[in-house]
Design a protein around this motif. Structure first.
Motif, PDB file in Angstrom:
ATOM      1  N   GLU A   5      -2.883   2.758  -4.593  1.00 26.31           N
ATOM      2  CA  GLU A   5      -3.307   4.144  -5.054  1.00 26.31           C
ATOM      3  C   GLU A   5      -2.701   4.718  -6.354  1.00 26.31           C
ATOM      4  OE1 GLU A   5      -4.937   6.328  -1.722  1.00 26.31           O
ATOM      5  OE2 GLU A   5      -3.656   5.028  -0.372  1.00 26.31           O
ATOM      6  N   VAL A  58       0.759  -1.397  -0.141  1.00 28.91           N
ATOM      7  CA  VAL A  58      -0.290  -0.179   0.021  1.00 28.91           C
ATOM      8  C   VAL A  58       0.261   1.030   0.035  1.00 28.91           C
ATOM      9  CG1 VAL A  58      -2.075  -0.950   1.383  1.00 28.91           C
ATOM     10  CG2 VAL A  58      -0.022   0.325   3.051  1.00 28.91           C
ATOM     11  N   LYS A 116      -5.245  -1.535   4.492  1.00 32.40           N
ATOM     12  CA  LYS A 116      -5.067  -0.704   5.559  1.00 32.40           C
ATOM     13  C   LYS A 116      -4.970  -0.847   6.610  1.00 32.40           C
ATOM     14  CE  LYS A 116      -3.260   2.360   2.712  1.00 32.40           C
ATOM     15  NZ  LYS A 116      -3.291   4.166   2.103  1.00 32.40           N
ATOM     16  N   SER A 146      -3.343  -1.720  -5.370  1.00 32.19           N
ATOM     17  CA  SER A 146      -3.384  -1.872  -3.892  1.00 32.19           C
ATOM     18  C   SER A 146      -2.758   0.025  -3.374  1.00 32.19           C
ATOM     19  CB  SER A 146      -2.481  -2.237  -3.313  1.00 32.19           C
ATOM     20  OG  SER A 146      -3.220  -3.430  -4.002  1.00 32.19           O
ATOM     21  N   THR A 155      -6.609   4.874   6.523  1.00 32.30           N
ATOM     22  CA  THR A 155      -6.986   6.330   5.988  1.00 32.30           C
ATOM     23  C   THR A 155      -6.330   6.132   4.313  1.00 32.30           C
ATOM     24  OG1 THR A 155      -6.288   8.711   5.589  1.00 32.30           O
ATOM     25  CG2 THR A 155      -4.988   7.827   6.538  1.00 32.30           C
ATOM     26  N   ALA A 156      -7.275   7.050   3.318  1.00 31.60           N
ATOM     27  CA  ALA A 156      -7.132   6.189   1.877  1.00 31.60           C
ATOM     28  C   ALA A 156      -7.388   8.461   1.366  1.00 31.60           C
ATOM     29  CB  ALA A 156      -8.131   5.561   1.433  1.00 31.60           C
ATOM     30  N   ARG A 157      -6.816   8.595   0.000  1.00 30.21           N
ATOM     31  CA  ARG A 157      -6.922   9.414  -0.286  1.00 30.21           C
ATOM     32  C   ARG A 157      -8.526   9.669  -1.271  1.00 30.21           C
ATOM     33  NH1 ARG A 157      -0.928  10.473  -2.109  1.00 30.21           N
ATOM     34  NH2 ARG A 157      -0.180  12.332  -1.000  1.00 30.21           N
ATOM     35  N   VAL A 216      -8.980  -0.621  -1.222  1.00 33.17           N
ATOM     36  CA  VAL A 216      -7.553  -0.892  -1.344  1.00 33.17           C
ATOM     37  C   VAL A 216      -8.081  -0.550   0.906  1.00 33.17           C
ATOM     38  CG1 VAL A 216      -6.061   1.964  -1.108  1.00 33.17           C
ATOM     39  CG2 VAL A 216      -7.072   0.781  -2.902  1.00 33.17           C
ATOM     40  N   SER A 217      -8.486   0.503   0.791  1.00 34.59           N
ATOM     41  CA  SER A 217      -8.822   0.959   2.154  1.00 34.59           C
ATOM     42  C   SER A 217      -8.976  -0.083   3.477  1.00 34.59           C
ATOM     43  CB  SER A 217      -9.822   1.890   2.635  1.00 34.59           C
ATOM     44  OG  SER A 217     -11.087   1.280   2.089  1.00 34.59           O
TER      45      SER A 217
END
Length: 309
Positions: free
Chosen positions: A52, A15, A260, A50, A273-275, A256-257
């Motif tokens: 981002e 990630v 994490k 993964s 957290t992610a964008r 993705v999240s």
């Protein structure tokens, strides 16, 4: 001359950890990559889905590639993600070559689709820009005909196809026509779910999201599948894989999240957290994942040493 070939086995997709200010957490990323290597994953794919890929600046992309190469130190192949916006793809492909990456995973063109001829031209433009090994990523609007893959396979750089579509009729046609000239990689969401359908066709590798936090279970699953220990496969499906996949399907972006969140639950220095547009895992789903992972470790305690050939 050594034959070019795609990575095999379980593929590591780190990630992109973010700190409290939304910046790349370099230490956490290095730890993520080292963890995957220590757990026996056969390759590292940096700055891909993964990671981002779509939200990275050029400076961040270069940073991620530098960290991946520094941590791996040649122990496993390092592939980067390129694709989408064509001019940026060409810049990042050249950067990957200049930095010493082993190859790249070529994503579909950004937003627009095209005829097969245009799709082939898009991939050729990126692939021929360097001499690095290249893996074609079939997903979204990039759906290849067998003839298109055959044409692209004439390029010496092309070593594999990663399938993220799941059309098994198409996969049978491609694999049985082209054979082992190409490496075949399962890139479906939570690839453990579909791997039993892919193995008989010659797919000998897959990207594993759960390997970022429970790699020993992904490894146990794959070994059981290859050894045809189907009772073990079914138990891992029922107790771990399908319950996690059910959470994953609850929200867009959990591809993705949820990784994490799983890493945070397992004590890694990665925040949930992610964008944008990806959102963090919601509290209810987070608690469900915690319960699954607790149960998973009760049923499948981690070995003190990873047995890996």
């Amino acid at each position: 001359m050594t034959r070019r070939q795609a990575p095999t086995g379980i593929l590591g997709f780190p990630v992109t950890p973010l700190d409290d200010n939304g910046k790349v957490d370099e230490i956490a990323l290095a730890q993520n990559i080292q963890f995957l290597i220590d757990e026996g994953l056969e390759s590292i794919f940096i700055a891909c889905g993964s990671g981002e890929y779509q939200s990275l600046s050029s400076g961040e992309y270069e940073l991620l590639v530098d960290i991946a190469l520094d941590v791996t130190k040649g122990r496993v192949p390092v592939y980067t993600g390129v694709g989408g916006h064509l001019p940026t793809s060409l810049e990042w492909a050249q950067l990957s070559a200049d930095k010493g990456a082993d190859g790249y995973l070529v994503f579909p063109p950004y937003l627009v689709g095209g005829e097969q001829k245009g799709l082939v031209q898009y991939y050729k433009t990126i692939i021929e820009s360097t001499d690095l090994d290249a893996i074609l990523y079939q997903r979204g609007q990039a759906v290849f005909s067998t003839e298109s893959v055959q044409e692209l396979a004439e390029l010496p750089q092309v070593v594999g196809v990663k399938d993220g579509i799941g059309n098994m009729e198409r996969n049978v046609q491609m694999t049985q026509t082209i054979g082992d000239r190409m490496g075949w990689l399962n890139g479906m969401p939570m690839a453990e779910v579909t791997m039993p359908a892919y193995v008989p066709l010659g797919f000998n590798s897959y990207s594993s999201a759960i390997s970022n936090y429970i790699p020993h279970i992904s490894r146990a699953f794959y070994e059981a599948l290859l050894a045809q220990r189907m009772d073990d496969v079914r138990q891992m499906y029922q107790e771990v894989i399908l319950p996690i996949n059910a959470i994953r399907n609850q929200r867009q972006g959990y591809a993705v999240s949820l990784i994490k969140a799983g890493m945070e639950i397992m004590g890694h220095s990665v925040k949930n957290t992610a964008r944008p547009p990806i959102l963090p895992v919601e509290p209810e789903h987070y608690k469900q994942l915690e319960a699954i992972l607790k149960r998973a470790h009760e049923l499948y305690p981690k070995r003190t040493a990873i047995e890996h050939k």
